[in-house]
Design a protein around this motif. Structure first.
Motif, PDB file in Angstrom:
ATOM      1  N   TYR A 131     -15.212   4.985  28.020  1.00 25.60           N
ATOM      2  CA  TYR A 131     -14.914   3.554  28.070  1.00 25.60           C
ATOM      3  C   TYR A 131     -13.509   3.262  27.556  1.00 25.60           C
ATOM      4  O   TYR A 131     -12.814   2.390  28.088  1.00 25.60           O
ATOM      5  CB  TYR A 131     -15.956   2.766  27.272  1.00 25.60           C
ATOM      6  N   ILE A 132     -13.085   3.989  26.554  1.00 28.24           N
ATOM      7  CA  ILE A 132     -11.718   3.827  26.049  1.00 28.24           C
ATOM      8  C   ILE A 132     -10.730   4.239  27.144  1.00 28.24           C
ATOM      9  O   ILE A 132      -9.730   3.552  27.387  1.00 28.24           O
ATOM     10  CB  ILE A 132     -11.511   4.636  24.751  1.00 28.24           C
ATOM     11  N   ALA A 133     -11.012   5.343  27.819  1.00 34.18           N
ATOM     12  CA  ALA A 133     -10.153   5.804  28.919  1.00 34.18           C
ATOM     13  C   ALA A 133     -10.072   4.746  30.010  1.00 34.18           C
ATOM     14  O   ALA A 133      -8.984   4.456  30.530  1.00 34.18           O
ATOM     15  CB  ALA A 133     -10.689   7.115  29.491  1.00 34.18           C
ATOM     16  N   GLN A 134     -11.221   4.168  30.356  1.00 34.94           N
ATOM     17  CA  GLN A 134     -11.236   3.151  31.418  1.00 34.94           C
ATOM     18  C   GLN A 134     -10.483   1.891  30.984  1.00 34.94           C
ATOM     19  O   GLN A 134      -9.835   1.236  31.799  1.00 34.94           O
ATOM     20  CB  GLN A 134     -12.677   2.819  31.828  1.00 34.94           C
ATOM     21  N   PHE A 135     -10.529   1.566  29.694  1.00 34.35           N
ATOM     22  CA  PHE A 135      -9.746   0.444  29.174  1.00 34.35           C
ATOM     23  C   PHE A 135      -8.252   0.717  29.364  1.00 34.35           C
ATOM     24  O   PHE A 135      -7.503  -0.154  29.805  1.00 34.35           O
ATOM     25  CB  PHE A 135     -10.070   0.191  27.703  1.00 34.35           C
ATOM     26  N   PHE A 136      -7.825   1.942  29.033  1.00 29.86           N
ATOM     27  CA  PHE A 136      -6.426   2.299  29.260  1.00 29.86           C
ATOM     28  C   PHE A 136      -6.077   2.209  30.745  1.00 29.86           C
ATOM     29  O   PHE A 136      -4.972   1.800  31.105  1.00 29.86           O
ATOM     30  CB  PHE A 136      -6.102   3.686  28.704  1.00 29.86           C
ATOM     31  N   GLY A 175     -12.271   9.394  39.073  1.00 29.85           N
ATOM     32  CA  GLY A 175     -13.094   8.241  38.722  1.00 29.85           C
ATOM     33  C   GLY A 175     -12.483   7.343  37.667  1.00 29.85           C
ATOM     34  O   GLY A 175     -13.176   6.832  36.799  1.00 29.85           O
ATOM     35  N   SER A 176     -11.186   7.126  37.741  1.00 38.30           N
ATOM     36  CA  SER A 176     -10.474   6.325  36.752  1.00 38.30           C
ATOM     37  C   SER A 176     -10.225   4.904  37.256  1.00 38.30           C
ATOM     38  O   SER A 176      -9.894   4.696  38.428  1.00 38.30           O
ATOM     39  CB  SER A 176      -9.124   6.979  36.453  1.00 38.30           C
ATOM     40  N   THR A 177     -10.353   3.945  36.335  1.00 34.27           N
ATOM     41  CA  THR A 177     -10.015   2.561  36.678  1.00 34.27           C
ATOM     42  C   THR A 177      -8.525   2.410  36.972  1.00 34.27           C
ATOM     43  O   THR A 177      -8.107   1.389  37.516  1.00 34.27           O
ATOM     44  CB  THR A 177     -10.396   1.593  35.537  1.00 34.27           C
ATOM     45  N   ALA A 178      -7.738   3.411  36.648  1.00 38.21           N
ATOM     46  CA  ALA A 178      -6.308   3.363  36.962  1.00 38.21           C
ATOM     47  C   ALA A 178      -6.072   3.374  38.471  1.00 38.21           C
ATOM     48  O   ALA A 178      -4.959   3.078  38.911  1.00 38.21           O
ATOM     49  CB  ALA A 178      -5.569   4.518  36.293  1.00 38.21           C
TER      50      ALA A 178
END
Length: 181
Positions: free
Chosen positions: A12-17, A151-154
């Motif tokens: 979740y922290i990764a997806q926030f970034f 699978g990144s929100t980036a």
């Protein structure tokens, strides 16, 4: 849905970034001045490195983003001092991107970050904002595939960046045509 809720906190922290990367890309490509674009891009690359690091571990994507931060800072310095980037600097960054990217390859997908880095290197050292945007389109296309696979929100940053860049290319081209008439 159950699998999504059972992810570790680092996910979740990764997806926030990744979402911060998205906001930064949208902002940077709509800025008119090159140094403004580059300053925001410093933070975008830091957030991107953290996103990849937390999702995939230390790999070529992280290395490429770190090299990009250094290159951007150097480019901003050149803009402020109104000096030109030397051929030696360009060669050094090309070597850093390619060698660093290749050293961090864990899977074939990681090669995309190295390809994207070469386009990024070319973009950063462009003088004209429109040329920066064109090379960033190629860069973002490679990153889009990369982020989709991990699978990144980036990925939203890349898609938004492509759309934003196309809008900016059209908008500033249109403004330049009006000013020359």
């Amino acid at each position: 849905m159950d699998g999504f809720l059972n992810q570790p906190a680092t996910y979740y922290i990764a997806q926030f970034f990744g979402l911060l990367v998205t906001a930064g890309v949208i902002i940077s490509l709509q800025l008119k001045k090159k140094t403004q674009m580059q300053t925001v891009s410093v933070f975008v690359n830091i957030f991107s490195a953290l996103n990849i690091l937390l999702l995939e571990g230390f790999n070529s994507g992280v290395i490429v983003c770190c090299v990009a931060v250094v290159q951007l800072l150097l480019s901003i310095m050149h803009e402020i001092k109104n000096t030109k980037v030397t051929l030696a600097e360009k060669i050094i960054f090309l070597v850093l991107y390619v060698a660093g990217g290749l050293l961090g390859v864990k899977v074939p997908l990681d090669l995309l970050s190295t390809v994207a880095a070469v386009f990024y290197m070319i973009a950063v050292f462009q003088k004209k904002e429109q040329n920066v945007r064109l090379f960033l389109l190629a860069n973002m296309s490679a990153w889009t595939i990369y982020h989709a696979v991990i699978g990144s929100t980036a990925i939203f940053a890349q898609i938004a960046g492509i759309i934003s860049s196309l809008i900016a290319l059209f908008r500033y081209r249109k403004n330049n045509k009006k000013s020359t008439d």
